[in-house]
Design an enzyme around this catalytic site. Structure first.
Site, PDB file in Angstrom:
ATOM      1  N   HIS A  23      23.919  37.646 -19.668  1.00 41.33           N
ATOM      2  CA  HIS A  23      24.437  37.564 -21.036  1.00 41.33           C
ATOM      3  C   HIS A  23      23.861  38.587 -21.999  1.00 41.33           C
ATOM      4  CE1 HIS A  23      26.300  33.281 -20.771  1.00 41.33           C
ATOM      5  NE2 HIS A  23      26.718  34.118 -19.839  1.00 41.33           N
ATOM      6  N   GLU A  50      22.980  27.965 -25.212  1.00 43.80           N
ATOM      7  CA  GLU A  50      23.118  29.230 -24.466  1.00 43.80           C
ATOM      8  C   GLU A  50      24.017  30.212 -25.207  1.00 43.80           C
ATOM      9  OE1 GLU A  50      25.033  28.689 -20.659  1.00 43.80           O
ATOM     10  OE2 GLU A  50      24.713  30.774 -20.057  1.00 43.80           O
ATOM     11  N   TRP A  56      27.031  25.508 -23.846  1.00 43.72           N
ATOM     12  CA  TRP A  56      27.606  26.854 -23.981  1.00 43.72           C
ATOM     13  C   TRP A  56      29.044  26.673 -24.453  1.00 43.72           C
ATOM     14  CZ3 TRP A  56      31.943  28.943 -21.534  1.00 43.72           C
ATOM     15  CH2 TRP A  56      32.249  30.254 -21.977  1.00 43.72           C
ATOM     16  N   LYS A  73      25.548  34.317 -25.763  1.00 43.71           N
ATOM     17  CA  LYS A  73      25.888  35.479 -24.950  1.00 43.71           C
ATOM     18  C   LYS A  73      26.308  36.640 -25.820  1.00 43.71           C
ATOM     19  CE  LYS A  73      29.842  35.177 -22.217  1.00 43.71           C
ATOM     20  NZ  LYS A  73      30.673  34.420 -21.245  1.00 43.71           N
ATOM     21  N   HIS A 120      19.431  30.564 -16.835  1.00 46.93           N
ATOM     22  CA  HIS A 120      20.600  30.608 -15.971  1.00 46.93           C
ATOM     23  C   HIS A 120      20.460  31.879 -15.155  1.00 46.93           C
ATOM     24  CE1 HIS A 120      23.985  27.826 -17.632  1.00 46.93           C
ATOM     25  NE2 HIS A 120      22.938  27.176 -17.183  1.00 46.93           N
ATOM     26  N   ASP A 136      28.779  37.380 -12.937  1.00 46.77           N
ATOM     27  CA  ASP A 136      28.366  36.166 -12.219  1.00 46.77           C
ATOM     28  C   ASP A 136      28.421  36.324 -10.700  1.00 46.77           C
ATOM     29  OD1 ASP A 136      27.646  34.141 -14.264  1.00 46.77           O
ATOM     30  OD2 ASP A 136      29.678  34.520 -14.976  1.00 46.77           O
ATOM     31  N   ASP A 187      28.992  40.701 -17.255  1.00 46.87           N
ATOM     32  CA  ASP A 187      28.596  39.329 -16.922  1.00 46.87           C
ATOM     33  C   ASP A 187      29.480  38.814 -15.780  1.00 46.87           C
ATOM     34  OD1 ASP A 187      27.512  36.783 -17.044  1.00 46.87           O
ATOM     35  OD2 ASP A 187      28.814  36.149 -18.694  1.00 46.87           O
ATOM     36  N   ASP A 195      20.752  33.294 -20.058  1.00 42.65           N
ATOM     37  CA  ASP A 195      21.528  33.580 -18.852  1.00 42.65           C
ATOM     38  C   ASP A 195      21.338  35.069 -18.557  1.00 42.65           C
ATOM     39  OD1 ASP A 195      23.844  34.564 -17.326  1.00 42.65           O
ATOM     40  OD2 ASP A 195      24.660  32.555 -17.541  1.00 42.65           O
ATOM     41  N   ASP A 233      23.565  30.199 -12.073  1.00 41.12           N
ATOM     42  CA  ASP A 233      24.894  30.258 -12.694  1.00 41.12           C
ATOM     43  C   ASP A 233      25.646  31.471 -12.162  1.00 41.12           C
ATOM     44  OD1 ASP A 233      27.125  29.930 -14.202  1.00 41.12           O
ATOM     45  OD2 ASP A 233      26.204  30.438 -16.130  1.00 41.12           O
TER      46      ASP A 233
HETATM   47  C1  RNT Z   1      29.346  31.279 -19.515  1.00 40.97           C
HETATM   48  C2  RNT Z   1      28.025  30.628 -19.363  1.00 40.97           C
HETATM   49  C3  RNT Z   1      28.050  29.210 -18.860  1.00 40.97           C
HETATM   50  C4  RNT Z   1      29.020  28.995 -17.736  1.00 40.97           C
HETATM   51  C5  RNT Z   1      28.947  27.629 -17.089  1.00 40.97           C
HETATM   52  C6  RNT Z   1      30.112  27.364 -16.195  1.00 40.97           C
HETATM   53  O1  RNT Z   1      29.260  32.612 -19.789  1.00 40.97           O
HETATM   54  O2  RNT Z   1      27.206  31.401 -18.552  1.00 40.97           O
HETATM   55  O3  RNT Z   1      26.764  28.819 -18.540  1.00 40.97           O
HETATM   56  O4  RNT Z   1      28.858  29.960 -16.735  1.00 40.97           O
HETATM   57  O5  RNT Z   1      28.818  26.667 -18.057  1.00 40.97           O
HETATM   58 ZN    ZN Z   2      25.286  30.538 -18.034  1.00 38.48          ZN
END
Ligand code: RNT
Ligand code: ZN
Length: 430
Positions: free
Chosen positions: A273, A237, A196, A239, A297, A307, A305, A270, A337
């Protein structure tokens, strides 16, 4: 009156009793609950090391992560070094049923204070991680770190206009694939090395095309070395947007879907994302119609996003149901993640991983033949009604019994060891 915690001495017998009753109920629905937990036991989730220290890593910088990643909260006791991080992970793993994996970032290399830049790291920097994982019979996954570094300060890495900067990050990626292969070879299970990058632009770019051409070339150069897929698998990955890359993300979903398809890499989806109204559960059968394998993820975005720690939401259950109904689990690598520094970080891993496993258990316990039948008959009224009724089935009784069998805490009993660790270990860290 506060009821006794579910870990009370007579709780085990109660769990057995409730399990037997629950199995009877599932059998009435045509579901073999014992078989469901057997299947659940084969699922490995990759726990992301970066929840334990707010994505800081061990390179000794002040804490500016960059890349648009934001960790909020100031809960005491962040892991400050690899030994502390491993200790916290060990506690988390002991409180989660099943056998799982750990996912590392390149910034978590251990060079004992010696400064080794990202383009020069090697498996030697992860020797202790490998020994630790081997001792636990556990697999490792990996991520190059394309942020928290002066050469990522422009918000561009593999797509940077300066060839010297691109070269640096290409070399980092190459080094990481070799490290991933070393993990896979040492631990006997392929490492998924996930790429990523933060590359993008805050405001409207004139040229969206050239950075993407550069990214494609950089990725090809980074991946030029042939690596045995039994040791390492590459994932990419994308986003939708990030902080500082609101108007343009070089590695967008379409870019990486095309890349993964044409190059035979994994695609990483993810769950944070996409636009909040999009659901990853609907994407699985679409991309897996063309791709061999993907990486998930699993995260929880709230409004963006963000997290957040994964919880047992409808979205998560829908993903699990898709994976189970479509028999896709063998082709999907599961990683977490999220990063939350406002609560106990070990608890975050435990809650998030247990939530994902519970979602999968719910899916394994689904009376799927009944539902398929209704759908095949075109009886969408019955399909909807049965789906609703199935939500009331006693998943919790099967879950507790599985935890008991796995030697993991049942119910809320995992919280006490976390609290003890907080008092005895975390408090001394600040
Ligand atoms: C970032 C991505 C990525 C990170 C990690 C820390 O938007 O989701 O995967 O969260 O690599
Ligand atoms: Zn991620």
């Amino acid at each position: 009156m506060v009821p006794p915690p579910p870990s009370a001495p007579n709780a085990d017998a109660a769990i057995e009793r409730r399990y037997r009753l629950a199995c009877e109920q599932y059998a009435e629905w045509g579901v073999d609950a014992a078989r469901a937990v057997e299947r659940l036991g084969t699922v490995a989730v990759s726990l992301h090391c970066w929840q334990g220290d707010d994505v800081r890593g061990f390179e000794g910088h002040a804490g500016e992560i960059g890349g648009g990643l934001a960790v909020t909260g100031a809960f005491p006791g962040r892991a400050r070094n690899a030994d502390e991080l491993r200790a916290d992970l060990e506690l988390a793993l002991s409180l989660i049923p099943g056998r799982h994996r750990v996912n590392l970032h390149a910034s978590y290399a251990e060079y004992g204070g010696r400064r080794v830049d990202r383009d020069a790291i090697g498996a030697e920097g992860f020797a202790r991680w490998i020994d630790w994982a081997a001792g636990r019979g556990m697999g490792l996954d990996f991520n190059p770190t394309f942020f928290a570094h002066p050469r990522a300060a422009d918000g561009l890495t593999l797509s940077h206009p300066d060839p010297a900067i691109r070269r640096f990050w290409i070399d980092h990626g190459r080094a990481c694939r070799r490290i991933g292969a070393a993990f896979g070879a040492a631990l006997g299970t392929p490492c998924v090395t996930n790429i990523w990058i933060p590359d993008g632009m805050k405001d409207t770019p004139i040229d969206r095309k050239t950075p993407r051409e550069r990214l494609r070339e950089s990725l090809d150069a980074l991946r030029a070395e042939a690596i045995d897929p039994r040791a390492n698998l590459d994932a990419v990955e994308g986003k939708l947007f990030g902080i500082g890359s609101e108007s343009y993300v070089v590695g967008s979903q379409e870019f990486y879907l095309g890349y993964a398809l044409s190059r035979g890499t994994l695609l990483c989806l993810d769950t944070g994302h996409y636009h909040p109204t999009e659901t990853v559960s609907d994407k699985l059968s679409a991309v897996l119609g063309y791709l061999d394998r993907i990486l998930l993820h699993v995260s929880r975005g709230i409004r963006w996003d963000s997290d957040h720690v994964v919880t047992l939401t409808d979205d998560l259950v829908a993903i699990a149901q898709e994976l189970v109904r479509g028999d896709l689990l063998g082709r999907v690598h599961l990683g977490l993640d999220f990063f939350d520094a406002s609560i106990n970080r070990t608890a975050a891993w435990v809650v998030g991983t247990r939530a994902l496993l519970k979602a999968l258990l719910t899916a394994f316990l689904e009376p799927v033949s009944l539902l398929r039948d209704a759908e095949a008959r075109g009886d969408f009224t019955a399909r909807l009604a049965w789906l609703e009724e199935a939500k009331g089935l006693p998943h919790g009784a099967i879950w507790d019994h599985w935890c008991l069998r796995q030697g993991a805490p049942t119910g809320m009993a995992w919280l006490e060891p976390v609290r003890r660790h907080e008092r005895d270990v975390l408090a001394a860290r600040s």
